[in-house]
Enzyme design. Structure first.
Site, PDB file in Angstrom:
ATOM      1  N   HIS A  33       0.761  -1.148  -0.056  1.00 59.62           N
ATOM      2  CA  HIS A  33       0.106   0.101  -0.095  1.00 59.62           C
ATOM      3  C   HIS A  33       0.828   1.336   0.053  1.00 59.62           C
ATOM      4  O   HIS A  33       0.345   2.277   0.343  1.00 59.62           O
ATOM      5  CB  HIS A  33      -1.170  -0.006   1.181  1.00 59.62           C
ATOM      6  CG  HIS A  33      -2.156  -0.997   1.009  1.00 59.62           C
ATOM      7  ND1 HIS A  33      -3.355  -0.404   0.576  1.00 59.62           N
ATOM      8  CD2 HIS A  33      -2.032  -2.218   1.034  1.00 59.62           C
ATOM      9  CE1 HIS A  33      -4.245  -1.798   0.564  1.00 59.62           C
ATOM     10  NE2 HIS A  33      -3.397  -2.842   0.511  1.00 59.62           N
ATOM     11  N   LEU A 119      -2.215 -11.745  -6.196  1.00 55.34           N
ATOM     12  CA  LEU A 119      -1.139 -12.019  -7.124  1.00 55.34           C
ATOM     13  C   LEU A 119      -1.366 -11.257  -8.660  1.00 55.34           C
ATOM     14  O   LEU A 119      -0.511 -11.762  -9.535  1.00 55.34           O
ATOM     15  CB  LEU A 119      -1.178 -13.565  -7.278  1.00 55.34           C
ATOM     16  CG  LEU A 119      -0.592 -14.179  -6.097  1.00 55.34           C
ATOM     17  CD1 LEU A 119      -0.656 -15.786  -6.372  1.00 55.34           C
ATOM     18  CD2 LEU A 119       0.575 -13.868  -5.364  1.00 55.34           C
ATOM     19  N   SER A 120      -2.001 -10.328  -8.685  1.00 57.38           N
ATOM     20  CA  SER A 120      -2.189  -9.388  -9.745  1.00 57.38           C
ATOM     21  C   SER A 120      -2.662 -10.077 -10.959  1.00 57.38           C
ATOM     22  O   SER A 120      -2.147  -9.686 -12.188  1.00 57.38           O
ATOM     23  CB  SER A 120      -0.933  -8.768 -10.160  1.00 57.38           C
ATOM     24  OG  SER A 120      -0.826  -7.637  -9.462  1.00 57.38           O
ATOM     25  N   ASP A 166       1.539  -2.881  -9.656  1.00 56.81           N
ATOM     26  CA  ASP A 166       1.339  -4.263 -10.201  1.00 56.81           C
ATOM     27  C   ASP A 166       1.449  -4.125 -11.898  1.00 56.81           C
ATOM     28  O   ASP A 166       2.027  -5.122 -12.521  1.00 56.81           O
ATOM     29  CB  ASP A 166      -0.296  -4.687  -9.883  1.00 56.81           C
ATOM     30  CG  ASP A 166      -0.639  -4.735  -8.529  1.00 56.81           C
ATOM     31  OD1 ASP A 166       0.323  -4.780  -7.700  1.00 56.81           O
ATOM     32  OD2 ASP A 166      -1.679  -4.914  -8.169  1.00 56.81           O
TER      33      ASP A 166
HETATM   34  C1  GLA Z   1      -3.197  -3.859  -4.902  1.00 57.72           C
HETATM   35  C2  GLA Z   1      -3.001  -2.641  -5.990  1.00 57.72           C
HETATM   36  C3  GLA Z   1      -1.502  -1.860  -5.993  1.00 57.72           C
HETATM   37  C4  GLA Z   1      -0.849  -2.026  -4.471  1.00 57.72           C
HETATM   38  C5  GLA Z   1      -1.255  -3.263  -3.624  1.00 57.72           C
HETATM   39  C6  GLA Z   1      -0.944  -3.148  -2.237  1.00 57.72           C
HETATM   40  O1  GLA Z   1      -2.484  -5.034  -5.669  1.00 57.72           O
HETATM   41  O2  GLA Z   1      -3.461  -2.957  -7.159  1.00 57.72           O
HETATM   42  O3  GLA Z   1      -1.491  -0.926  -6.375  1.00 57.72           O
HETATM   43  O4  GLA Z   1      -1.441  -0.892  -3.732  1.00 57.72           O
HETATM   44  O5  GLA Z   1      -2.720  -3.752  -3.681  1.00 57.72           O
HETATM   45  O6  GLA Z   1       0.400  -2.964  -2.000  1.00 57.72           O
END
Ligand code: GLA
Length: 356
Positions: A33, A119-120, A166
């Protein structure tokens, strides 16, 4: 083996795609964050990726097939509808604003990135789609542009006011390296893994809950903190200043961000010095900060971290936005098996996603 996106495309649309692209998911090792506070992050790609295959259409229809997300159908320029096709609609709309003139598309998507797990998978879908569309439109967009467009899809079509981590790691990193990213300058540095330790990712068995609303409210709270401290972002605040914040919640949120940025900088030094023991301590501190001050953990994630610690892990913390999903655990290479078994025994819903 899972069917690739090209085969899925041929099966569903009975013709060949014009282009096939892919993008990896990521795990953030420390620095959570902090990105939307212009701070520091330390992500790396995971082996799992999203593959997309695309063919342009002559009308404005968007037709999508995906084993994980299901079938989706929409029309360019129509309202978002809360399905995964919103990501694609967002990608076409934003690529057109860059000078392309795309209408609708047929798209097939395959993925082995766990969804809603920190995990994006979303960024991987954005980056792979944007790469495909920009290439079809002969636009030469660099990785920062691709990452910023991906972030814009989240802001304008999905409703998550996310940072840039991400999308940038998915667009920029090479598999097998760790990226230290300064989210203010967007400069990054490539780092190597520890020689005798490795990272394991465990899924808690619970997907993220309430992530969009809770995520956006954390972002608002940190904006309030920076305006109270009269800094452009918490990146530019120091820990002694937090006592000037009277509101307890806002103070705790600021404490997490400011201390987390410090941990990332220390973590970079530990990686450079191959000091896994110190890095592991930072991971436990980071988890406690997220559990107590940022309040984005869950019972399952806390139990996973605690079980890893008891089993002898060097460090462990939740990774990603929080509220469910995964933890990343640092272990000596000689103890991978024993620690994995012990963690899964104590947390039967959990499973090993990957080893890095
Ligand atoms: C998500 C958001 C990122 C980041 C993370 C926490 O993955 O997409 O931009 O803020 O949370 O670190």
């Amino acid at each position: 083996m899972q069917m690739g996106s090209k085969d899925l495309f041929i099966k569903k649309f009975s013709q060949l795609p014009e282009i096939n692209t892919s993008a990896h998911g990521r795990v953030n090792l420390i620095g959570e964050h902090t990105d939307y506070n212009n701070g520091f992050v330390l992500p790396t790609l995971i082996p799992q990726k999203i593959n997309v295959s695309v063919r342009r259409r002559n009308d404005k229809k968007i037709l999508g097939f995906s084993k994980d997300f299901g079938f989706g159908e929409s029309v360019l320029d129509s309202q978002t509808d809360g399905t995964w096709i919103d990501f694609i609609k967002g990608a076409i709309t934003l690529i057109n604003k860059e000078g392309a003139n795309l209408l609708g598309i047929d798209i097939a998507v395959t993925s082995d990135v766990p969804i809603a797990s920190g995990l994006s998978s979303s960024a991987a879908l954005e980056v792979s789609s944007l790469k495909a569309l920009s290439s079809l439109a002969n636009l030469d967009l660099d990785e920062i542009k691709i990452a910023k467009l991906g972030q814009k899809i989240e802001h304008e079509f999905i409703g998550t006011n996310c940072g840039i981590m991400d999308q940038l790691v998915s667009a920029r990193a090479e598999f097998g390296e760790i990226l230290f990213i300064d989210c203010e300058s967007l400069n990054s540095k490539h780092l190597n893994f520890f020689t005798n330790h490795t990272f394991l990712i465990f899924h808690s068995g619970n997907k993220r809950k309430l992530s969009t609303s809770e995520y956006n409210s954390r972002k608002n709270e940190t904006e309030i903190a920076s305006s109270l401290l009269k800094v452009s972002s918490l990146r530019h605040a120091n820990i002694n200043q937090i006592n000037n914040i009277k509101d307890k919640i806002i103070r705790k949120r600021a404490k997490h961000i400011i201390s987390e940025n410090q941990r990332v900088l220390k973590g970079v030094k530990d990686l450079e010095e191959n000091n896994a023991i110190n890095f592991g301590k930072l991971m436990y501190e980071s988890h406690n900060s997220m559990a107590n001050d940022y309040e984005i953990s869950s019972t399952e994630l806390n139990k996973l971290v605690e079980s890893a610690k008891v089993a002898g892990a060097t460090g462990a913390r939740l990774t990603g936005a929080g509220f469910g999903g995964c933890v990343v655990v640092l272990v000596p290479k000689s103890k991978i098996e024993i620690i994995s078994k012990s963690v899964i025994k104590k947390c039967p819903k959990s499973f090993l996603v990957t080893k890095l």
